[in-house]
Scaffold this motif. Sequence first.
Motif, mmCIF file in Angstrom:
data_model
loop_
_atom_site.group_PDB
_atom_site.id
_atom_site.type_symbol
_atom_site.label_atom_id
_atom_site.label_comp_id
_atom_site.label_asym_id
_atom_site.label_seq_id
_atom_site.Cartn_x
_atom_site.Cartn_y
_atom_site.Cartn_z
ATOM 1 N N TYR A 71 61.334 -27.411 11.840
ATOM 2 C CA TYR A 71 61.817 -26.063 12.808
ATOM 3 C C TYR A 71 60.767 -24.764 13.221
ATOM 4 N N HIS A 72 59.527 -24.430 13.584
ATOM 5 C CA HIS A 72 58.593 -23.605 14.395
ATOM 6 C C HIS A 72 58.557 -24.460 15.666
ATOM 7 N N PHE A 79 60.441 -21.742 23.660
ATOM 8 C CA PHE A 79 59.686 -20.974 24.018
ATOM 9 C C PHE A 79 59.131 -21.873 25.581
ATOM 10 N N PHE A 118 68.977 -22.206 14.799
ATOM 11 C CA PHE A 118 68.613 -21.386 14.245
ATOM 12 C C PHE A 118 68.870 -22.086 12.146
ATOM 13 N N MET A 125 66.691 -26.360 4.315
ATOM 14 C CA MET A 125 65.000 -25.896 3.490
ATOM 15 C C MET A 125 66.476 -24.844 1.969
ATOM 16 N N SER A 141 52.157 -15.937 9.659
ATOM 17 C CA SER A 141 53.559 -15.669 10.085
ATOM 18 C C SER A 141 53.817 -15.586 11.335
ATOM 19 N N TRP A 185 55.101 -4.433 18.722
ATOM 20 C CA TRP A 185 55.072 -4.923 17.354
ATOM 21 C C TRP A 185 53.486 -4.406 16.562
ATOM 22 N N HIS A 260 67.083 -14.516 13.502
ATOM 23 C CA HIS A 260 65.592 -14.772 12.937
ATOM 24 C C HIS A 260 66.365 -13.651 11.750
ATOM 25 N N TYR A 267 66.175 -16.116 2.344
ATOM 26 C CA TYR A 267 65.488 -16.403 2.294
ATOM 27 C C TYR A 267 64.890 -15.710 1.004
ATOM 28 N N LEU A 268 64.876 -14.009 1.767
ATOM 29 C CA LEU A 268 63.662 -13.531 1.515
ATOM 30 C C LEU A 268 64.190 -12.658 0.414
ATOM 31 N N SER A 277 56.955 -10.442 2.890
ATOM 32 C CA SER A 277 57.163 -11.738 3.760
ATOM 33 C C SER A 277 55.952 -11.981 4.052
ATOM 34 N N THR A 278 55.529 -13.319 4.218
ATOM 35 C CA THR A 278 54.268 -13.371 4.331
ATOM 36 C C THR A 278 53.092 -12.736 4.980
ATOM 37 N N GLY A 280 53.174 -9.431 5.308
ATOM 38 C CA GLY A 280 53.690 -8.409 4.882
ATOM 39 C C GLY A 280 53.760 -7.129 5.591
ATOM 40 N N TYR A 286 61.867 -3.656 10.401
ATOM 41 C CA TYR A 286 60.982 -4.161 11.204
ATOM 42 C C TYR A 286 62.239 -4.982 12.182
ATOM 43 N N LEU A 287 62.383 -6.329 11.595
ATOM 44 C CA LEU A 287 63.046 -6.733 12.350
ATOM 45 C C LEU A 287 65.016 -6.771 12.809
ATOM 46 N N GLN A 292 64.631 -1.398 16.596
ATOM 47 C CA GLN A 292 63.089 -1.619 16.970
ATOM 48 C C GLN A 292 63.562 -1.668 18.812
HETATM 49 C C1 HEM Z 1 63.041 -19.126 6.387
HETATM 50 C C2 HEM Z 1 62.645 -19.124 7.946
HETATM 51 C C3 HEM Z 1 61.768 -17.396 7.947
HETATM 52 C C4 HEM Z 1 61.589 -16.629 7.835
HETATM 53 C C5 HEM Z 1 62.115 -15.819 6.157
HETATM 54 C C6 HEM Z 1 61.202 -15.520 8.710
HETATM 55 C C7 HEM Z 1 60.626 -14.379 7.979
HETATM 56 C C8 HEM Z 1 60.028 -13.606 9.229
HETATM 57 C C9 HEM Z 1 59.505 -12.385 8.839
HETATM 58 C C10 HEM Z 1 59.400 -11.352 7.123
HETATM 59 C C11 HEM Z 1 58.744 -11.163 10.170
HETATM 60 C C12 HEM Z 1 58.525 -10.483 9.817
HETATM 61 C C13 HEM Z 1 56.976 -10.436 9.816
HETATM 62 C C14 HEM Z 1 55.861 -10.529 8.715
HETATM 63 O O1 HEM Z 1 55.921 -9.738 7.760
HETATM 64 O O2 HEM Z 1 55.310 -11.857 7.998
HETATM 65 C C15 HEM Z 1 58.715 -13.015 10.814
HETATM 66 C C16 HEM Z 1 58.696 -12.426 12.273
HETATM 67 C C17 HEM Z 1 58.572 -13.497 13.405
HETATM 68 N N1 HEM Z 1 59.044 -15.059 12.857
HETATM 69 FE FE1 HEM Z 1 60.085 -15.912 11.284
HETATM 70 N N2 HEM Z 1 60.972 -16.452 9.329
HETATM 71 C C18 HEM Z 1 61.637 -17.318 10.151
HETATM 72 C C19 HEM Z 1 62.012 -18.690 10.280
HETATM 73 C C20 HEM Z 1 61.097 -17.998 11.866
HETATM 74 C C21 HEM Z 1 61.086 -19.512 12.561
HETATM 75 C C22 HEM Z 1 61.734 -20.837 12.361
HETATM 76 C C23 HEM Z 1 60.601 -18.731 13.969
HETATM 77 C C24 HEM Z 1 60.537 -19.599 15.142
HETATM 78 C C25 HEM Z 1 58.903 -19.046 15.415
HETATM 79 C C26 HEM Z 1 60.122 -17.548 13.607
HETATM 80 C C27 HEM Z 1 59.228 -16.972 13.921
HETATM 81 C C28 HEM Z 1 59.513 -15.714 15.010
HETATM 82 C C29 HEM Z 1 58.358 -14.211 15.740
HETATM 83 C C30 HEM Z 1 58.530 -15.129 16.762
HETATM 84 C C31 HEM Z 1 58.656 -13.535 15.012
HETATM 85 C C32 HEM Z 1 58.802 -11.699 15.472
HETATM 86 C C33 HEM Z 1 59.747 -11.173 16.118
HETATM 87 C C34 HEM Z 1 58.927 -9.365 16.109
HETATM 88 O O3 HEM Z 1 58.102 -9.094 16.380
HETATM 89 O O4 HEM Z 1 59.968 -9.093 16.787
HETATM 90 N N3 HEM Z 1 60.479 -17.196 12.241
HETATM 91 N N4 HEM Z 1 59.269 -13.832 10.625
#
Ligand code: HEM
Length: 323
Positions: A71-72, A79, A118, A125, A141, A185, A260, A267-268, A277-278, A280, A286-287, A292
């Motif tokens: 999916y990613h 994109f 999404f 999963m 991440s 960011w 998102h 999930y979290l 989160s991975t 951190g 933040y999200l 934002q």
């Molecule tokens: C179970 C699915 C997902 C979870 C739990 C998740 C969780 C998160 C979290 C917590 C962040 C904030 C950064 C961090 O602390 O890691 C993040 C950022 C981000 N994730 Fe995910 N994510 C998921 C799926 C996806 C998918 C499928 C994509 C597609 C590419 C994605 C793209 C991004 C992007 C672009 C950001 C940056 C957003 C921003 O800066 O505004 N994520 N994600």
Amino acid sequence: MQNPEKETKIQELLKLLEDKYAKEGQDLTVHLEGLLNSKYLNYWDYIHLDALLNLQVPKTDYSDELMFIIYHQITELYFKMILHEINNIRKQEIIDKESFFHRLNRVNWFFGQQIQSFDIISIGMEQEQFLKFRTALHPASGFQSVQYRMTEIASTDFINLVSKDHRDDFHDYSTIDQMFEKIYWKKGAIDVATGRKTLTLKQFEEKYSEVLIRFANDCVSTNLWSIFKRLPFEAQEDERLISEMRKYDTYANINWPLAHYKYAVSYLIRSKQIVPSTGGTNWQKYLPPRFQKQIFFPSLWSEQELQDWGKSWVESEVFAHLM
Ligand code: HEM
């Protein structure tokens, strides 16, 4: 002669080919012989199917990790399509209202599909599995998606990406380098526990800062917003085009982040406990788009709409999970 029309066509094409190769000092007969010896194209080679299907390499034995990776990757391809269309607008020396609209409309289709899709994640999963395999993914991440950042940079004046608390620190002559340090960011990626830059951010900066600064400089006068502002007055007042611009702003800065975020929450959050989160970040702060407040085309919105940014029913639905 079996088919005179076909014969004439072949002669015409041969003449065109001869001219083409002659221009580069090439011998047409050698190229024709090469054509005779080359294999027919097939589907799997053309789309590099074998390579594509070998790009999913899970780090654990949890079967749903495959869905997570796929999916990613799908999202990254979306994109790529979005950036490609935006770059098509950026590359035209003079663009008229209709082609601007047409390209932007495509961008919106791609974004719309992505937002809808999404749900694949929630079906494909299990939370149980995710919470297990994610421990093997730190500090990677989605935060580190460079195409996501490039889409933002190509869409608006750089100042609109600066963290909202720092926008007043800059003026018309501020450089990209100066503003880049305060991009939203970077502010978000502060380790919850230590208050320092997360490793996720440090890795990302090391790999992409130069690329992004160069790209941002290229986009100063060719981002979507600046191009729109150079269209004739009549085009800038066109309701159909304005509505497409607002749609894009909503998709990119409310609906995608909310879709998102909704999955991040589902999930979290486990038994009402927030899982780190991975990447951190303090992700619950933040999200959400209402914190934002990234807005690509601010003057296309009323004061009220700017104030209420991201406060939709969807968000209340998302927040309901947190309570
Ligand atoms: C179970 C699915 C997902 C979870 C739990 C998740 C969780 C998160 C979290 C917590 C962040 C904030 C950064 C961090 O602390 O890691 C993040 C950022 C981000 N994730 Fe995910 N994510 C998921 C799926 C996806 C998918 C499928 C994509 C597609 C590419 C994605 C793209 C991004 C992007 C672009 C950001 C940056 C957003 C921003 O800066 O505004 N994520 N994600």
